[in-house]
Design a protein around this motif. Structure first.
Motif, short mmCIF file in Angstrom:
data_model
loop_
_atom_site.label_atom_id
_atom_site.label_comp_id
_atom_site.label_asym_id
_atom_site.label_seq_id
_atom_site.Cartn_x
_atom_site.Cartn_y
_atom_site.Cartn_z
N ILE A 290 0.84 -1.20 0.00
CA ILE A 290 0.00 0.00 0.00
C ILE A 290 0.88 1.25 0.00
O ILE A 290 0.61 2.22 -0.73
CB ILE A 290 -0.97 -0.02 1.20
CG1 ILE A 290 -1.99 -1.14 1.03
CG2 ILE A 290 -1.67 1.32 1.36
CD1 ILE A 290 -2.87 -1.36 2.24
N LEU A 291 1.94 1.25 0.78
CA LEU A 291 2.86 2.38 0.82
C LEU A 291 3.53 2.59 -0.53
O LEU A 291 3.63 3.72 -1.02
CB LEU A 291 3.91 2.17 1.93
CG LEU A 291 4.93 3.29 2.08
CD1 LEU A 291 4.25 4.58 2.50
CD2 LEU A 291 6.00 2.89 3.08
N ALA A 292 3.98 1.51 -1.15
CA ALA A 292 4.62 1.61 -2.47
C ALA A 292 3.63 2.12 -3.52
O ALA A 292 3.97 2.97 -4.35
CB ALA A 292 5.18 0.26 -2.89
N ALA A 293 2.39 1.65 -3.48
CA ALA A 293 1.37 2.11 -4.42
C ALA A 293 1.07 3.58 -4.21
O ALA A 293 0.89 4.35 -5.17
CB ALA A 293 0.10 1.26 -4.27
N ALA A 294 1.03 4.02 -2.96
CA ALA A 294 0.78 5.44 -2.66
C ALA A 294 1.92 6.31 -3.17
O ALA A 294 1.70 7.40 -3.72
CB ALA A 294 0.58 5.63 -1.17
N LEU A 295 3.17 5.84 -3.01
CA LEU A 295 4.32 6.59 -3.51
C LEU A 295 4.31 6.69 -5.04
O LEU A 295 4.60 7.75 -5.61
CB LEU A 295 5.62 5.97 -3.02
CG LEU A 295 5.95 6.19 -1.55
CD1 LEU A 295 7.21 5.41 -1.16
CD2 LEU A 295 6.15 7.67 -1.29
N VAL A 296 3.96 5.60 -5.71
CA VAL A 296 3.88 5.62 -7.18
C VAL A 296 2.77 6.55 -7.64
O VAL A 296 2.94 7.34 -8.57
CB VAL A 296 3.68 4.18 -7.72
CG1 VAL A 296 3.32 4.20 -9.20
CG2 VAL A 296 4.93 3.35 -7.49
N ALA A 297 1.63 6.51 -6.97
CA ALA A 297 0.51 7.40 -7.32
C ALA A 297 0.90 8.87 -7.10
O ALA A 297 0.59 9.73 -7.94
CB ALA A 297 -0.72 7.04 -6.52
N ALA A 298 1.58 9.16 -6.00
CA ALA A 298 2.00 10.54 -5.72
C ALA A 298 3.02 11.01 -6.76
O ALA A 298 2.95 12.15 -7.24
CB ALA A 298 2.59 10.63 -4.32
N ALA A 299 3.96 10.15 -7.12
CA ALA A 299 4.95 10.52 -8.13
C ALA A 299 4.29 10.78 -9.47
O ALA A 299 4.64 11.75 -10.17
CB ALA A 299 6.00 9.42 -8.24
N ALA A 300 3.34 9.95 -9.85
CA ALA A 300 2.63 10.15 -11.12
C ALA A 300 1.83 11.45 -11.09
O ALA A 300 1.81 12.21 -12.08
CB ALA A 300 1.71 8.96 -11.39
N PHE A 301 1.19 11.75 -9.98
CA PHE A 301 0.42 12.97 -9.83
C PHE A 301 1.32 14.20 -9.98
O PHE A 301 1.01 15.13 -10.72
CB PHE A 301 -0.29 12.98 -8.48
CG PHE A 301 -1.00 14.27 -8.18
CD1 PHE A 301 -2.21 14.57 -8.79
CD2 PHE A 301 -0.44 15.18 -7.31
CE1 PHE A 301 -2.85 15.76 -8.52
CE2 PHE A 301 -1.08 16.37 -7.03
CZ PHE A 301 -2.29 16.67 -7.64
N PHE A 302 2.44 14.21 -9.28
CA PHE A 302 3.33 15.37 -9.34
C PHE A 302 3.99 15.51 -10.71
O PHE A 302 4.20 16.61 -11.18
CB PHE A 302 4.39 15.28 -8.23
CG PHE A 302 3.83 15.59 -6.87
CD1 PHE A 302 3.27 16.83 -6.60
CD2 PHE A 302 3.84 14.64 -5.87
CE1 PHE A 302 2.74 17.12 -5.35
CE2 PHE A 302 3.30 14.92 -4.62
CZ PHE A 302 2.76 16.16 -4.36
N GLN A 303 4.30 14.42 -11.36
CA GLN A 303 4.87 14.47 -12.71
C GLN A 303 3.85 15.07 -13.69
O GLN A 303 4.20 15.88 -14.54
CB GLN A 303 5.29 13.07 -13.17
CG GLN A 303 5.98 13.04 -14.50
CD GLN A 303 7.32 13.76 -14.47
OE1 GLN A 303 7.94 13.95 -13.43
NE2 GLN A 303 7.77 14.18 -15.63
N ARG A 304 2.59 14.66 -13.55
CA ARG A 304 1.54 15.19 -14.43
C ARG A 304 1.34 16.69 -14.18
O ARG A 304 1.16 17.46 -15.12
CB ARG A 304 0.24 14.43 -14.19
CG ARG A 304 -0.86 14.85 -15.09
CD ARG A 304 -2.07 13.98 -14.92
NE ARG A 304 -3.17 14.53 -15.68
CZ ARG A 304 -4.34 13.99 -15.78
NH1 ARG A 304 -4.56 12.83 -15.19
NH2 ARG A 304 -5.28 14.55 -16.47
N MET A 305 1.36 17.11 -12.94
CA MET A 305 1.21 18.53 -12.61
C MET A 305 2.39 19.34 -13.16
O MET A 305 2.20 20.45 -13.66
CB MET A 305 1.10 18.72 -11.10
CG MET A 305 -0.17 18.15 -10.50
SD MET A 305 -1.67 18.87 -11.22
CE MET A 305 -1.57 20.50 -10.58
N LYS A 306 3.57 18.79 -13.10
CA LYS A 306 4.75 19.48 -13.62
C LYS A 306 4.64 19.65 -15.13
O LYS A 306 4.94 20.72 -15.67
CB LYS A 306 6.01 18.69 -13.27
CG LYS A 306 7.28 19.33 -13.76
CD LYS A 306 8.50 18.49 -13.41
CE LYS A 306 9.72 19.09 -14.05
NZ LYS A 306 10.89 18.23 -13.90
#
Length: 148
Positions: A6-22
């Motif tokens: 769950i922690l790894a999935a949350a980190l991947v989701a957060a990274a994808a979100f921030f990359q998309r925002m950038k």
């Protein structure tokens, strides 16, 4: 074990979100902001209503046609624009090597000198006419209506 997944999935989701925002922020920064140009020109010249505006292809400059037939120019400086109201006879327009470009020479403000490329040859020609002062709007005919 499940908590690590769950922690790894949350980190991947957060990274994808921030990359998309950038990527979205970079795309917005690259696009010319016509609204900000209008606001800055109006702030500099509040008594000059804008009739038409054209951006250069790269968005680094805007040329405006004012309601009374005058013209203005704006150069991008980060998030804001340097605004200039063109004086008749103080700007020289010459054709550039490309049909969609105009070379401008400002006698009083050399910072604005340069070759400006627009979206089409028709827009470049229209801007040259604005600057040269020979643009006659179709809303003001040379002969009065009803005159023969």
């Amino acid at each position: 074990m499940i908590s690590w997944v769950i922690l790894a999935a949350a980190l991947v989701a957060a990274a994808a979100f921030f990359q998309r925002m950038k990527m979205r922020t970079e795309a917005e920064a690259a696009a010319p902001d016509e609204g900000q140009a209008i606001l800055d020109f109006n702030r500099a010249f509040p008594d000059e209503p804008i009739r038409a505006i054209h951006a250069t292809v790269d968005g680094s400059a805007y040329v405006v046609r004012l309601h009374d037939g005058k013209a203005g120019m704006m150069l991008s400086q980060g998030a804001h624009f340097i605004c200039h109201l063109m004086d008749p006879g103080r700007v020289q327009a010459t054709p550039a090597s490309a049909a969609d470009s105009v070379t401008l020479h400002f006698l009083d403000h050399p910072r604005f000198d340069g070759t400006y490329r627009f979206e089409s040859p028709a827009v470049a020609a229209e801007i040259a006419l604005w600057i040269l002062g020979s643009f006659t709007p179709s809303s003001s005919p040379s002969t009065p209506i009803g005159a023969v």
